[in-house]
Enzyme design. Structure first.
Site, PDB file in Angstrom:
ATOM      1  N   HIS A 184      63.371 -29.450 108.528  1.00 15.20           N
ATOM      2  CA  HIS A 184      63.394 -28.784 107.217  1.00 15.20           C
ATOM      3  C   HIS A 184      62.185 -27.857 107.144  1.00 15.20           C
ATOM      4  CE1 HIS A 184      65.984 -32.189 105.309  1.00 15.20           C
ATOM      5  NE2 HIS A 184      66.737 -31.224 105.845  1.00 15.20           N
ATOM      6  N   ALA A 185      62.446 -26.573 106.994  1.00 13.69           N
ATOM      7  CA  ALA A 185      61.434 -25.548 107.232  1.00 13.69           C
ATOM      8  C   ALA A 185      60.218 -25.651 106.323  1.00 13.69           C
ATOM      9  CB  ALA A 185      62.075 -24.166 107.069  1.00 13.69           C
ATOM     10  N   ARG A 186      60.397 -26.001 105.071  1.00 10.10           N
ATOM     11  CA  ARG A 186      59.292 -25.963 104.115  1.00 10.10           C
ATOM     12  C   ARG A 186      58.325 -27.131 104.253  1.00 10.10           C
ATOM     13  NH1 ARG A 186      63.067 -26.852  98.786  1.00 10.10           N
ATOM     14  NH2 ARG A 186      63.696 -29.026  99.102  1.00 10.10           N
ATOM     15  N   ARG A 239      64.396 -24.289 103.168  1.00  8.73           N
ATOM     16  CA  ARG A 239      64.599 -25.598 103.795  1.00  8.73           C
ATOM     17  C   ARG A 239      65.524 -25.534 105.008  1.00  8.73           C
ATOM     18  NH1 ARG A 239      65.842 -31.414 101.957  1.00  8.73           N
ATOM     19  NH2 ARG A 239      67.942 -31.854 102.712  1.00  8.73           N
ATOM     20  N   ASN A 258      69.428 -31.483 108.835  1.00  9.02           N
ATOM     21  CA  ASN A 258      69.491 -32.943 108.845  1.00  9.02           C
ATOM     22  C   ASN A 258      70.772 -33.477 108.225  1.00  9.02           C
ATOM     23  OD1 ASN A 258      68.155 -35.238 109.802  1.00  9.02           O
ATOM     24  ND2 ASN A 258      67.411 -35.766 107.756  1.00  9.02           N
ATOM     25  N   HIS A 311      59.512 -35.890 108.394  1.00 10.69           N
ATOM     26  CA  HIS A 311      59.746 -35.047 107.227  1.00 10.69           C
ATOM     27  C   HIS A 311      58.617 -35.233 106.222  1.00 10.69           C
ATOM     28  CE1 HIS A 311      64.023 -33.897 108.070  1.00 10.69           C
ATOM     29  NE2 HIS A 311      63.952 -34.970 108.835  1.00 10.69           N
ATOM     30  N   SER A 312      58.693 -34.486 105.135  1.00 10.15           N
ATOM     31  CA  SER A 312      57.829 -34.714 103.983  1.00 10.15           C
ATOM     32  C   SER A 312      58.645 -34.312 102.741  1.00 10.15           C
ATOM     33  CB  SER A 312      56.549 -33.887 104.079  1.00 10.15           C
ATOM     34  OG  SER A 312      56.777 -32.530 103.773  1.00 10.15           O
ATOM     35  N   TYR A 365      68.338 -42.126  99.379  1.00  6.70           N
ATOM     36  CA  TYR A 365      69.587 -41.509  98.924  1.00  6.70           C
ATOM     37  C   TYR A 365      70.620 -41.580 100.040  1.00  6.70           C
ATOM     38  CZ  TYR A 365      67.358 -37.556 101.351  1.00  6.70           C
ATOM     39  OH  TYR A 365      66.709 -36.764 102.255  1.00  6.70           O
ATOM     40  N   GLU A 388      58.827 -39.982 106.109  1.00  6.13           N
ATOM     41  CA  GLU A 388      58.472 -39.031 105.049  1.00  6.13           C
ATOM     42  C   GLU A 388      56.975 -39.143 104.777  1.00  6.13           C
ATOM     43  OE1 GLU A 388      60.437 -36.888 103.491  1.00  6.13           O
ATOM     44  OE2 GLU A 388      62.481 -37.557 103.926  1.00  6.13           O
TER      45      GLU A 388
END
Length: 429
Positions: A184-186, A239, A258, A311-312, A365, A388
């Protein structure tokens, strides 16, 4: 012109380029949503799909609030729906543009303070810097590090990773630890963790960590280079990947990497809207970026003991499956994940949340097509996780001053899981 003056001129020019870059977020705000039960969580999920909301954190009922960015167009219905169901909400960021500008200023000031040169693992490096660092490591430490060009991104950027091994991966009694970041790019703060792991293993291995070389390592610091670069130059909160399929949609680019893996593809936790941040793509592995991760997993299936998809943000250690079913080794997954969480919590800042460990669906989720589930279901990786990292109160805009802290605490968790992986692989547990 002196070096210091040249650096100042460069920063001024960067400021001019960045001016107005965040105008696409004009009028957007970010809100915390207090979730007390699953019913309220489901209402938020329905709103997400209906309004194409950018949900930054989905929340854990009665434990953690959801965090949602809302556009000016969506605010009336978003607020009225929450109020009609007596769901509490509050302002977390009243001005997204200002928050992003502050973040840019933090990055500039950080670089100015470190004008003599910050190592890429203590900074937010760009694509070229990331590759240059890996190339230097492979050049200076050829007995232990090998750089691999796995293929090209959609826009033609070579995607590279490092293999770290004292035996050039020839000793099959050694398990493999595979980690990647920035799918996820951001989520900028994820890449420094992988670069720091390279640094620790190759350049700065402590005497009491020599046993980590009983494990072979594959480290892919930038899984989505197109999106990552775009988040630096155009849209900070981008993202997705950057693939373009005008036959599907002429204005919206990319897919959620993802959600693009071939495991329960396009079933839950996704949107059919090609403009959505959770659009899974037209078919599984439509993206060259996800095919590269797939091919690494396939090449080393049987030896990869841990796959860590980083991820974050949110402080979570998550495992399968995204449809709320559990792997047969769920107890072992939880044991290793909890050990990782405890190691990181022991070093965390007081302002940070404690890590939550558990099934990705039940703790966070529902999802389908995730890298985490693909590694476990299709490849048979025993310990496949989504990690995360912390966001503190800064969400995706973590000031670079926190990078060293996040690297240090995450490395402690990586060390713990690597040692446990070796024990499980050799039958020691």
């Amino acid at each position: 012109m002196g070096v210091k003056l040249l650096f100042v001129v460069l920063i001024v020019n960067i400021n001019l380029v960045w001016s107005g870059k965040h105008d696409i977020y004009e009028g957007c705000s970010v809100h915390g949503v207090v979730l007390n039960n699953d019913e309220e969580l489901n209402i938020l999920k329905e709103l997400e799909l209906k309004l194409n909301l950018d949900v930054w954190q989905r929340g854990l009922p009665a434990v953690r609030d959801a965090v949602v960015m809302v556009t000016p167009e969506n605010k009336p219905e978003f607020f009225s729906t929450l109020e009609s169901h007596s769901i509490q909400y509050y302002v977390q960021l009243d001005d997204v543009v200002q928050a992003l500008e502050n973040h840019e200023a933090d990055v500039i000031n950080y670089k100015m303070r470190r004008s003599n040169g910050a190592m890429p693992f203590n900074d937010y490096p760009r694509y070229a810097e990331i590759n240059a660092y890996m190339e230097r490591i492979a050049r200076e430490y050829p007995d232990i590090a090998t750089i691999v060009t796995a293929g090209d991104s959609f826009e033609g950027r070579p995607i590279k990773y490092l293999k770290i091994s004292t035996t050039n991966f020839a000793d099959t009694t050694k398990p493999i630890y595979f980690m990647d970041a920035a799918l996820h790019a951001r989520e900028w703060v994820t890449t420094p963790v992988t670069l720091y792991s390279i640094h620790k293993l190759v350049e700065d291995l402590a005497s009491d960590e020599r046993d980590l070389l009983d494990v072979d390592w594959i480290i892919l610091p930038l899984a989505n280079p197109d999106g990552y670069e775009y988040s630096h130059t155009n849209e900070r909160l981008w993202r997705r990947t950057r693939s373009y399929r005008p036959e599907i949609n002429a204005t919206c680019y990319g897919v959620d990497g993802n959600r693009n893996f071939d495991v329960n593809f396009n079933t839950v936790g996704v949107s059919p809207d090609p403009c959505s941040n959770t659009y899974p793509g037209p078919y599984a592995f439509s993206e060259p970026e996800t095919r590269i991760i797939r091919d690494i997993l396939l090449e080393h299936s049987g030896r990869i003991q841990i796959y860590m998809n980083i991820h974050s943000y949110g402080n979570y250690v998550l495992y399968g499956y995204g449809n709320a079913t559990l792997p047969s080794n769920a107890m072992e997954l939880h044991y290793v994940g909890a050990a990782m969480g405890a190691a990181m919590d022991a070093l965390k800042l007081s302002k940070a949340d404690y890590y939550k460990v558990g099934n990705s669906n039940l703790v966070l989720y529902q999802s389908s097509g995730s890298a985490q589930d693909y590694g476990q279901v299709r490849i048979g990786v025993p310990f496949s996780y989504t990690l995360e990292l912390p966001g503190y109160s800064y969400l995706f805009q973590v000031p670079p001053d926190y990078i060293e802290q996040i690297n240090k605490e995450t490395w402690a968790g990586i060390v713990e899981t690597a040692r446990l992986a070796k024990l499980f692989y050799t039958g020691g547990l």
